[in-house]
Design an enzyme around this catalytic site. Structure first.
Site, PDB file in Angstrom:
ATOM      1  N   ARG A 164       0.847  -1.181   0.000  1.00  0.00           N
ATOM      2  CA  ARG A 164       0.000   0.000   0.000  1.00  0.00           C
ATOM      3  C   ARG A 164       0.891   1.242   0.000  1.00  0.00           C
ATOM      4  NH1 ARG A 164      -4.972   1.446   4.097  1.00  0.00           N
ATOM      5  NH2 ARG A 164      -3.478   0.859   5.715  1.00  0.00           N
ATOM      6  N   ASP A 447      -3.863   3.530  13.886  1.00  0.00           N
ATOM      7  CA  ASP A 447      -3.003   4.008  12.819  1.00  0.00           C
ATOM      8  C   ASP A 447      -3.508   5.376  12.382  1.00  0.00           C
ATOM      9  OD1 ASP A 447      -5.248   3.538  11.233  1.00  0.00           O
ATOM     10  OD2 ASP A 447      -4.393   1.798  10.206  1.00  0.00           O
TER      11      ASP A 447
END
Length: 527
Positions: A164, A447
């Site tokens: 990603r 996150d």
């Protein structure tokens, strides 16, 4: 490493030349020169949409792309090697310890995250790529400070690596082309593709990606053009690259089919990025009052009507086009407290059971300790089948009104929720500024996506004059600042250690101007 017009402004450490190769840097320069102007135009289009929504506009399915949605004949490319069975995927940063643990975890896929679970420190950007290169070559190991060693299981089948990269909005200030900062997205993409990605092709797999935070099919078209350009540049057959798109912004939910269509030669499906989706709901309609006001973060579950509509539409859209539909992340981190574990495991099992029953082909976990549970739940539905793409869900019909039905979400705004948001936001930013992108806080893996929800809720509640249900106090800047100090006082260490994190959090949580992403001002504070 010389490429005309390109400068590497970051430190050059040991083995960095294995990633910052002439080919990789040449690809970055080519991508920047051909695509960066369009990237900046698309970011400006995002800003215009936000202004339109603030002025009373509304999201809807696009009339100009109705022909794409109505044409039942097109399909995406068939699943690529290593991406046929995706019943459990584990996410995490690209440090060496996580790389080893993720690949050994028993998950089918590892999402090697340069975005929400990582920080854009220059060392993390390059050394994360070195971790992937060593992993693909099965040469990675790690010894912790306590002497514990980590290594890949010999001869074991490892999780398929899917990278990603950073979102379109993030720059890379350490790689300069023709005097301009480059795109973090394109730097991450090019460094992986030109090094470890090409090794994956030699091993019979391929360079696979997860694409974050896109807001339109035109942004997907830009990625598709980047893939085509890069494959031609490196002499790789078109269609070798595959990309799964995270539908994690509110605007993208109205363009799912168009996004698949733009990437159809390179498509790996769609993912329900639930945490960023909640953040985007707040961000898109942050000034619109009660109609789009969410309750405490932990009160917003996947059974809320607007979240239910989003996931139902995603599965139907993917399976109609022959694509994988991947569910959301279980953020729970196993604890030493068995009572906490029992409650949390039950909730995760319920969540994954719902996803498997709805037709998702797999789902995410944030910790190796959750892989077995997720595998068990999906295997109970899939059996020996690698996926359930054949489950078309043709009876599902989702309207724009259902996607927009935020107001019916049950729950309240409380001081407990406000305190949690402030504490989580400050703790996360303290870790992020120190180089950690994924942090265990209150038994959850936090996150950038979850931190974005925390600060966005504070901003929304403050700027819409919300009154807290449990105390009767109105959310004000003074209240937020006082709670910030009280919550910092509860944390270990000297409160002065949290000064930068506190300042950054308040900058993005209480200022009159809403920052599009908390990582942008935070990146400015990072060397």
């Amino acid at each position: 490493m010389s490429v005309d017009g390109l400068t590497v402004a970051g430190r050059l450490g040991e083995r960095y030349d294995e990633v910052l190769t002439p080919v990789a840097l040449g690809l970055i320069a080519r991508l920047h020169r051909e695509l960066n102007g369009r990237r900046l135009e698309l970011l400006e289009a995002r800003a215009r949409r936000v202004a339109d929504l603030a002025a009373g506009g509304m999201l809807d399915f696009l009339p100009e792309t109705a022909h794409v949605r109505e044409d039942s004949s097109w399909q995406v490319a068939p699943p690529a090697p290593g991406l046929v069975d995706r019943r459990v995927e584990i996410t995490g940063p690209t440090d060496r310890k996580m790389t080893v643990n993720a690949l050994n975890s028993g998950a089918k896929v590892w999402l090697a995250d340069f975005e929400d679970a990582n920080t854009p420190r220059w060392e993390s950007v390059v050394e994360g790529q070195l971790s992937l290169l060593d992993a693909v070559n099965r040469e990675i190991d790690f010894t912790a400070e306590n002497g514990k060693s980590y290594a890949l299981k010999p001869d074991a089948e490892l999780a398929t690596v899917v990278v990603r990269p950073r979102g379109w909005h993030l720059p890379e200030k350490h790689v300069i082309v023709d005097g301009e900062a480059t795109s973090g997205s394109l730097v991450d993409f090019a460094l992986y593709l030109a090094t470890a990605g090409r090794r994956q092709i030699e091993k019979g797999l391929g360079p696979y990606f997860y694409l974050p935070k896109m807001e339109s099919h035109l942004e997907a078209r830009l990625w598709n053009d980047a893939f085509t350009l890069a494959q031609d540049f490196l002499g790789i057959p078109r269609g070798t690259i595959r990309a799964t798109v995270l539908i994690e912004t509110f605007p993208a939910a109205f363009e799912m089919e168009e996004i698949l269509y733009e990437l159809r030669e390179h498509s790996g499906g769609l993912n329900a990025g639930r945490w960023d989706y909640m953040f985007s709901v707040i961000k898109s309609f942050r000034t619109r009052g009660a109609e789009f006001l969410l309750p405490d973060r932990n009160a917003v579950t996947m059974t809320a009507p607007f979240m239910r509509a989003y996931t139902e539409l995603l599965v139907r859209t993917c399976h109609r086009r022959g694509a994988h539909a991947i569910g959301g992340m279980a953020a729970f981190i196993p604890s030493r407290d068995e009572a906490v574990n029992q409650v949390a495991f039950a909730k995760v099992r319920e969540d994954k059971t719902r996803e498997a029953g709805d037709g998702f082909d797999g789902s995410w976990v944030a910790h190796p300790g959750m892989v077995e549970l997720c595998t068990e739940v999906f295997t109970a539905v899939l059996g020996d089948r690698p996926n359930q793409i054949d489950k078309k869900r043709e009876g599902v019909q989702v309207t724009a009104a259902q996607l927009l039905d935020v107001a019916s979400t049950p729950g309240q705004v409380t001081e407990v929720g406000l305190r949690s948001n402030i504490s989580v936001g400050i703790q996360y930013l303290a870790a992020w500024l120190g180089g950690l992108g994924a942090v265990a806080i209150f038994n959850l893996m936090e996150d950038a996506a979850t931190a974005e929800i925390s600060r966005s809720q504070v901003w929304q509640w403050l700027h819409n004059d919300v009154t807290l249900a449990d105390t009767g106090h109105q959310v004000t800047r003074e209240l937020v600042e006082r709670i910030a100090d009280e919550e910092i006082a509860k944390l270990p260490g000297d409160p002065a250690e949290y000064a930068d994190a506190r300042a950054t959090f308040l900058e993005v949580a209480v200022a009159d101007h809403y920052a599009d992403f908390l990582t942008l001002p935070a990146y400015d504070r990072m060397p």
